[in-house]
Design a protein around this motif. Sequence first.
Motif, PDB file in Angstrom:
ATOM      1  N   ILE A 164       0.288  -4.924   3.735  1.00  0.00           N
ATOM      2  CA  ILE A 164       0.338  -3.852   4.725  1.00  0.00           C
ATOM      3  C   ILE A 164       1.651  -4.025   5.490  1.00  0.00           C
TER       4      ILE A 164
ATOM      5  N   CYS B 179      -4.801   7.248   4.709  1.00  0.00           N
ATOM      6  CA  CYS B 179      -4.423   6.163   3.802  1.00  0.00           C
ATOM      7  C   CYS B 179      -5.595   5.526   3.060  1.00  0.00           C
TER       8      CYS B 179
ATOM      9  N   CYS C 240      -4.743   0.547  -4.201  1.00  0.00           N
ATOM     10  CA  CYS C 240      -3.962  -0.688  -4.239  1.00  0.00           C
ATOM     11  C   CYS C 240      -4.875  -1.892  -4.457  1.00  0.00           C
TER      12      CYS C 240
ATOM     13  N   ILE D  55     -12.902   0.587   3.833  1.00  0.00           N
ATOM     14  CA  ILE D  55     -11.996  -0.090   2.909  1.00  0.00           C
ATOM     15  C   ILE D  55     -12.824  -1.185   2.244  1.00  0.00           C
TER      16      ILE D  55
ATOM     17  N   ALA E 170       0.474   5.378   0.859  1.00  0.00           N
ATOM     18  CA  ALA E 170       0.158   5.176   2.275  1.00  0.00           C
ATOM     19  C   ALA E 170       1.402   5.414   3.124  1.00  0.00           C
TER      20      ALA E 170
ATOM     21  N   ILE F  34      -5.059   2.813  -0.002  1.00  0.00           N
ATOM     22  CA  ILE F  34      -5.341   1.386   0.125  1.00  0.00           C
ATOM     23  C   ILE F  34      -6.401   0.954  -0.872  1.00  0.00           C
TER      24      ILE F  34
ATOM     25  N   ILE G 274       0.827  -1.211   0.000  1.00  0.00           N
ATOM     26  CA  ILE G 274       0.000   0.000   0.000  1.00  0.00           C
ATOM     27  C   ILE G 274       0.859   1.258   0.000  1.00  0.00           C
TER      28      ILE G 274
END
Length: 579
Positions: A242, A219, A226, A264, A213, A223, A208
């Motif tokens: 991560i 972030c 990604c 997310i 990030a 994320i 990420i």
Amino acid sequence: MIEKKYLENDFNIVSVGADMPYDTYNADDEDESKVKTNGTIIGPKTTWTTQEAEAFGRRAVKLDAEGQYVQITLQEPASGLVVRFCIPDAEEGNGIDAGISLYINENAYKDVMLTSRYSWMYGEYHSHKETDTMKVRWSKNPKLGNPHRYYDEVRIKLDKVYPAGTMIKFQRNKDDYNFHRARYIIIDFVEAEVIPEPLDMPEGFLSITEFGAGDQVDCMEAINACIQAVYNSDGRYKGLWIPEGEFNFNIGRRGAGDVEGTRIFLDKGITIKGAGMWHSILQGSFASIYIRSGNCHISDFSIIGNETIRDDYNGIAGIEGIGTNTLIENIWIEHTKVGFWFSDRTDGVHIRGCRIRNVWADGINLHRGTSNSIVEHCNFRNSGDDSMAMWSDTYADVNNTYQYNTIQTPCLANGIAIYGGRDIKLLNNLIYDTVDNGAGISFGTDFNPPEISGTFLIKGNRLVRCGSYQHDFHYEVGALWSLWKFGAKKDVKVIIEDNKIEDSVYSALFISCNDNDSVGAELIYSSNNISNPGTHMVHISKWAIGSAKFVNNQATELKLEAFKNEGDFQVEAENNNWK
């Protein structure tokens, strides 16, 4: 489908409860080779709204003067600590911060910061705010009374692995931050473990950090970018990584994850992996994963939310959504609304090796037809509702198993609760210290499920100090609770066997029927071992209608009559050590 290798049990086989890597040092332990204190031991007490009732084992240590301490001597090496504590709330109810001094082998090591921001609630469950778009339970207003939810935890990474025999002391000093405002610090226990070395990024993964990030930025955009890069790579990338570090998620919009809230979002088939639950941290107001369609693998990081009260509409879950054919392992979740919530006919989610602590509602809920799923070797602590629930809402949950889990001090409701469904198993779980409105294990037709059918097997569980007073129904709930309500179809055999029930607050086995009856349910209580119940071995309430069979059950240390049947309930009994 989940690969077979993930379904093989690589945990140590234990008789009951989760296989966890830490040792627990209770602050009130009288063995001075393990724990010493000059503070005041509080408890035992089981009364709701008392700090003792929410402590593990109903006892803890209060430090309310300069120089008071709790000191543990490591029995095994350790490099990571978790301290369960309570400090006072602010007068206005929004929490305070306070420090405590940490010593290692009598040498000052660091100041540890504690907060009551994520603890303390007041009022009534329905009293605060409830509209069509927002459901906030309880209140943060101390003027409403009924204080509860006292404890939170802090985790501490030490600079190295310290050997067995090392002395670790938490002491109140006058120069600790906010010493005078924090009139006391209560320590419940300390957990100690060796933190594994960080994992390396697997081959074929995208980090990420490649999308921006980092610890100085929000972030969420990185994320999600990604995730999309992995999803659109036609298999060129195996997943997203991560790395070690703390990643913040604080910019977004409050709201339900499936409607308008910031989350997310994981698309079908995504793998997300971290360097380890102590090393990779997703944190903040929107640190939450929503799985859109399943076939995911999620592992090896922590999710630390920022929820300060239970908000049923806007609050974030640790991980939620449609988890069909999804594996989740080695995830640590705190300060979210719930830990896990799977719904809408999720099929085949497998969760193992996770830690769910200090959430505001359920630790986990398999909801609305979630089926063919397994949750095992997880630890649930200080949940704000059922620690582990299965809720057949509209659609029946079918063929689910909760096995080898450890549950501690749920603040409300049950350790494990099953609301309808078909062919359910609860095996070898360990449940401690229920506090209010619930049992260690509850099953039946509460919350109006569409059916309860097939065979329920409740076997090999251990319930310690379970049961509580039910403030809604105004009666004493036993450690293992058969609860029948509403008009759900009942064509079920419930086998309750080989369970061990110790020191129940009230009865060990409790059968109640509130709005309907249990006719149609075949209840078989077999070879259960009961010791020191607070009241009766078996209590059948005056509303109960139906029948049950009791075979080869054993009870010791009875205070009252073993069997109390207040209702029009038929009992068949043989080879029990009571009459």
